[in-house]
Scaffold this motif. Structure first.
Motif, PDB file in Angstrom:
ATOM      1  N   ASP A 148      51.923 -13.760  44.117  1.00  0.00           N
ATOM      2  CA  ASP A 148      51.007 -14.857  44.450  1.00  0.00           C
ATOM      3  C   ASP A 148      51.539 -16.203  43.969  1.00  0.00           C
ATOM      4  OD1 ASP A 148      49.324 -13.233  45.806  1.00  0.00           O
ATOM      5  OD2 ASP A 148      47.879 -12.991  44.177  1.00  0.00           O
ATOM      6  N   LEU A 149      52.109 -16.230  42.770  1.00  0.00           N
ATOM      7  CA  LEU A 149      52.646 -17.503  42.263  1.00  0.00           C
ATOM      8  C   LEU A 149      53.858 -17.930  43.085  1.00  0.00           C
ATOM      9  CD1 LEU A 149      52.353 -16.935  38.388  1.00  0.00           C
ATOM     10  CD2 LEU A 149      50.845 -18.322  39.845  1.00  0.00           C
ATOM     11  N   ALA A 150      54.761 -16.993  43.370  1.00  0.00           N
ATOM     12  CA  ALA A 150      55.958 -17.344  44.149  1.00  0.00           C
ATOM     13  C   ALA A 150      55.564 -17.745  45.572  1.00  0.00           C
ATOM     14  CB  ALA A 150      56.948 -16.175  44.168  1.00  0.00           C
ATOM     15  N   GLY A 151      54.606 -17.035  46.153  1.00  0.00           N
ATOM     16  CA  GLY A 151      54.157 -17.361  47.514  1.00  0.00           C
ATOM     17  C   GLY A 151      53.557 -18.760  47.566  1.00  0.00           C
ATOM     18  N   GLU A 152      52.790 -19.097  46.548  1.00  0.00           N
ATOM     19  CA  GLU A 152      52.152 -20.408  46.512  1.00  0.00           C
ATOM     20  C   GLU A 152      53.203 -21.517  46.325  1.00  0.00           C
ATOM     21  OE1 GLU A 152      49.340 -21.262  47.379  1.00  0.00           O
ATOM     22  OE2 GLU A 152      49.096 -23.262  46.529  1.00  0.00           O
ATOM     23  N   LEU A 153      54.203 -21.282  45.493  1.00  0.00           N
ATOM     24  CA  LEU A 153      55.248 -22.298  45.314  1.00  0.00           C
ATOM     25  C   LEU A 153      56.059 -22.468  46.603  1.00  0.00           C
ATOM     26  CD1 LEU A 153      56.525 -21.720  41.654  1.00  0.00           C
ATOM     27  CD2 LEU A 153      54.857 -23.383  42.509  1.00  0.00           C
ATOM     28  N   GLY A 209      45.505 -29.048  45.965  1.00  0.00           N
ATOM     29  CA  GLY A 209      46.911 -28.636  45.920  1.00  0.00           C
ATOM     30  C   GLY A 209      47.176 -27.611  44.832  1.00  0.00           C
ATOM     31  N   GLU A 210      46.562 -27.796  43.669  1.00  0.00           N
ATOM     32  CA  GLU A 210      46.796 -26.909  42.525  1.00  0.00           C
ATOM     33  C   GLU A 210      45.904 -25.679  42.535  1.00  0.00           C
ATOM     34  OE1 GLU A 210      47.684 -29.950  38.801  1.00  0.00           O
ATOM     35  OE2 GLU A 210      45.835 -28.771  38.901  1.00  0.00           O
ATOM     36  N   LEU A 251      46.543 -18.280  37.655  1.00  0.00           N
ATOM     37  CA  LEU A 251      46.912 -18.377  36.234  1.00  0.00           C
ATOM     38  C   LEU A 251      45.702 -18.240  35.313  1.00  0.00           C
ATOM     39  CD1 LEU A 251      49.505 -21.277  36.595  1.00  0.00           C
ATOM     40  CD2 LEU A 251      50.035 -18.907  35.928  1.00  0.00           C
ATOM     41  N   ALA A 252      44.518 -18.651  35.797  1.00  0.00           N
ATOM     42  CA  ALA A 252      43.320 -18.615  34.951  1.00  0.00           C
ATOM     43  C   ALA A 252      42.918 -17.190  34.586  1.00  0.00           C
ATOM     44  CB  ALA A 252      42.158 -19.322  35.647  1.00  0.00           C
ATOM     45  N   GLU A 253      43.468 -16.202  35.290  1.00  0.00           N
ATOM     46  CA  GLU A 253      43.171 -14.821  34.911  1.00  0.00           C
ATOM     47  C   GLU A 253      43.966 -14.395  33.686  1.00  0.00           C
ATOM     48  OE1 GLU A 253      43.389 -12.158  38.236  1.00  0.00           O
ATOM     49  OE2 GLU A 253      42.349 -13.583  39.551  1.00  0.00           O
ATOM     50  N   PHE A 254      44.978 -15.205  33.312  1.00  0.00           N
ATOM     51  CA  PHE A 254      45.880 -14.808  32.219  1.00  0.00           C
ATOM     52  C   PHE A 254      45.941 -15.828  31.094  1.00  0.00           C
ATOM     53  CE2 PHE A 254      47.207 -12.961  36.187  1.00  0.00           C
ATOM     54  CZ  PHE A 254      47.394 -11.630  35.858  1.00  0.00           C
ATOM     55  N   ALA A 255      45.368 -17.019  31.298  1.00  0.00           N
ATOM     56  CA  ALA A 255      45.482 -18.069  30.275  1.00  0.00           C
ATOM     57  C   ALA A 255      44.291 -18.998  30.389  1.00  0.00           C
ATOM     58  CB  ALA A 255      46.778 -18.853  30.481  1.00  0.00           C
ATOM     59  N   GLY A 297      42.576 -23.026  28.653  1.00  0.00           N
ATOM     60  CA  GLY A 297      42.782 -24.219  27.824  1.00  0.00           C
ATOM     61  C   GLY A 297      44.161 -24.837  28.000  1.00  0.00           C
ATOM     62  N   ALA A 298      44.767 -25.210  26.880  1.00  0.00           N
ATOM     63  CA  ALA A 298      46.054 -25.908  26.913  1.00  0.00           C
ATOM     64  C   ALA A 298      47.161 -25.034  27.511  1.00  0.00           C
ATOM     65  CB  ALA A 298      46.454 -26.356  25.503  1.00  0.00           C
ATOM     66  N   ARG A 299      47.045 -23.719  27.267  1.00  0.00           N
ATOM     67  CA  ARG A 299      48.064 -22.802  27.787  1.00  0.00           C
ATOM     68  C   ARG A 299      47.999 -22.739  29.319  1.00  0.00           C
ATOM     69  NH1 ARG A 299      48.902 -16.649  26.778  1.00  0.00           N
ATOM     70  NH2 ARG A 299      51.105 -16.588  26.196  1.00  0.00           N
ATOM     71  N   LEU A 300      46.776 -22.727  29.848  1.00  0.00           N
ATOM     72  CA  LEU A 300      46.594 -22.737  31.301  1.00  0.00           C
ATOM     73  C   LEU A 300      47.120 -24.050  31.888  1.00  0.00           C
ATOM     74  CD1 LEU A 300      45.459 -21.768  34.015  1.00  0.00           C
ATOM     75  CD2 LEU A 300      43.200 -22.577  33.289  1.00  0.00           C
ATOM     76  N   GLN A 301      46.746 -25.177  31.282  1.00  0.00           N
ATOM     77  CA  GLN A 301      47.196 -26.465  31.808  1.00  0.00           C
ATOM     78  C   GLN A 301      48.727 -26.562  31.758  1.00  0.00           C
ATOM     79  OE1 GLN A 301      45.571 -28.836  33.547  1.00  0.00           O
ATOM     80  NE2 GLN A 301      47.669 -29.549  33.847  1.00  0.00           N
ATOM     81  N   ALA A 302      49.320 -26.074  30.662  1.00  0.00           N
ATOM     82  CA  ALA A 302      50.781 -26.103  30.550  1.00  0.00           C
ATOM     83  C   ALA A 302      51.409 -25.292  31.684  1.00  0.00           C
ATOM     84  CB  ALA A 302      51.222 -25.560  29.186  1.00  0.00           C
ATOM     85  N   ALA A 303      50.864 -24.099  31.940  1.00  0.00           N
ATOM     86  CA  ALA A 303      51.443 -23.238  32.980  1.00  0.00           C
ATOM     87  C   ALA A 303      51.299 -23.863  34.367  1.00  0.00           C
ATOM     88  CB  ALA A 303      50.784 -21.854  32.940  1.00  0.00           C
TER      89      ALA A 303
END
Lengths: 194, 194
Positions: free
Chosen positions: A89-94, A134-135, A142-146, A148-154
């Motif tokens: 899903d991440l690679a497809g979205e990028l 867009g995001e 990503l929100a399923e795995f992180a 706060g700051a870790r999610l925003q960083a990712a």
């Protein structure tokens, strides 16, 4: 037999205005993405849309009005349809984001949003709406795995894989760069954070 | 006693031209970072530098010449001094990059580079030089742990932690976002890749 219904003059007028708005907006967006900010003049867009300069000045007096109109005509960003597999899903979205740059000159749109969003509130609002859309898929996956700051960083890191080469080198990432970036994020997020 | 050496008229003239170039370049850079691209006109920069418009038009006939001059006056990017600890060095470098945005409006410079680098070869060359300098420390630290597509992905990802919020939200990352991003990259790179 009942008489034929007659068209309501007001709704005819509304339809005409909506058509003008749509024609001019699409032409303005086309000029913006194919020729860039410098070409966003009333003269150039009137010609591209097939309307008079007077019509354009009446409805959209400033260049900023034309940019706002163009950005309003931007449809949703291209997105990947989620499969439930995080790396896929991440690679497809990028790849979908990269496709938007290659096919719709999204990089030119991002530059205009960055340039004007910093000083014009109206464009900042449009920018925020476009960025949220867009995001959206990246952030949801990503929100399923992180959080706060870790999610925003990712989110920033994965967006950066496409945004940085596009804006800083005038190019797009390869499939392999996208895959390696996704590996880095997935391997870290599947390890518990601090 | 030997006679006093007389100044060479040519070197006096060269010094005068160099001083003009330096004064105008610094004023142009100041206008670019404080007021943005739209203010980069001969009139505005002549006033800011204290020279006549005629002087500016003689040496730098186009707006593009003024932008090129301004970018040439940009010194090296602010950088962190490496300590040898990968996490410390990456976080320090991202904080230095963030400082450049807060203190020198580096984000406005990045936007101009992105906007013009795409269509003007002369600006593309300056952009490439600035990007190579800007990314240098990140790339050098990461190159000890990754290569090829994995290295490029990691460079774009960490640059994105600062670039994406700056250009897309008009803000900068928090210390915690920087630290979480560095953790993600370090934990992945210290694990062997494919």
């Amino acid at each position: 037999m009942a008489p034929e219904p007659q068209p309501d003059p007001q709704s005819v007028e509304d339809a005409r205005v909506a058509r003008t708005r749509n024609d001019v907006g699409r032409a303005a967006l086309q000029v913006l993405t194919s020729e860039g900010w410098e070409s966003m003049t009333h003269t150039r867009i009137a010609k591209a849309a097939g309307y008079s300069k007077t019509t354009l000045y009446t409805h959209w007096p400033s260049r900023l009005d034309l940019v706002t109109l163009a950005l309003d005509c931007l449809g949703g960003m291209p997105h990947h349809t989620r499969t439930g597999n995080i790396a896929e899903d991440l690679a497809g979205e990028l790849r979908a984001f990269r496709g938007g740059i290659l096919d719709f000159a999204l990089d030119r749109i991002l530059i205009v949003l960055a340039q004007w969003g910093a000083s014009v509130d109206e464009i900042a609002e449009i920018r925020d709406r476009i960025v949220v859309d867009g995001e959206g898929v990246l952030r949801a996956v990503l929100a399923e795995f992180a959080e706060g700051a870790r999610l925003q960083a990712a989110v920033s890191m994965l967006s950066g894989v496409v945004v940085c080469p596009a804006l800083m080198y005038g190019t797009v990432p390869t499939d392999e760069e996208i895959d390696r970036a996704v590996e880095i994020v997935v391997s870290a997020l599947l390890t518990p954070g601090e």
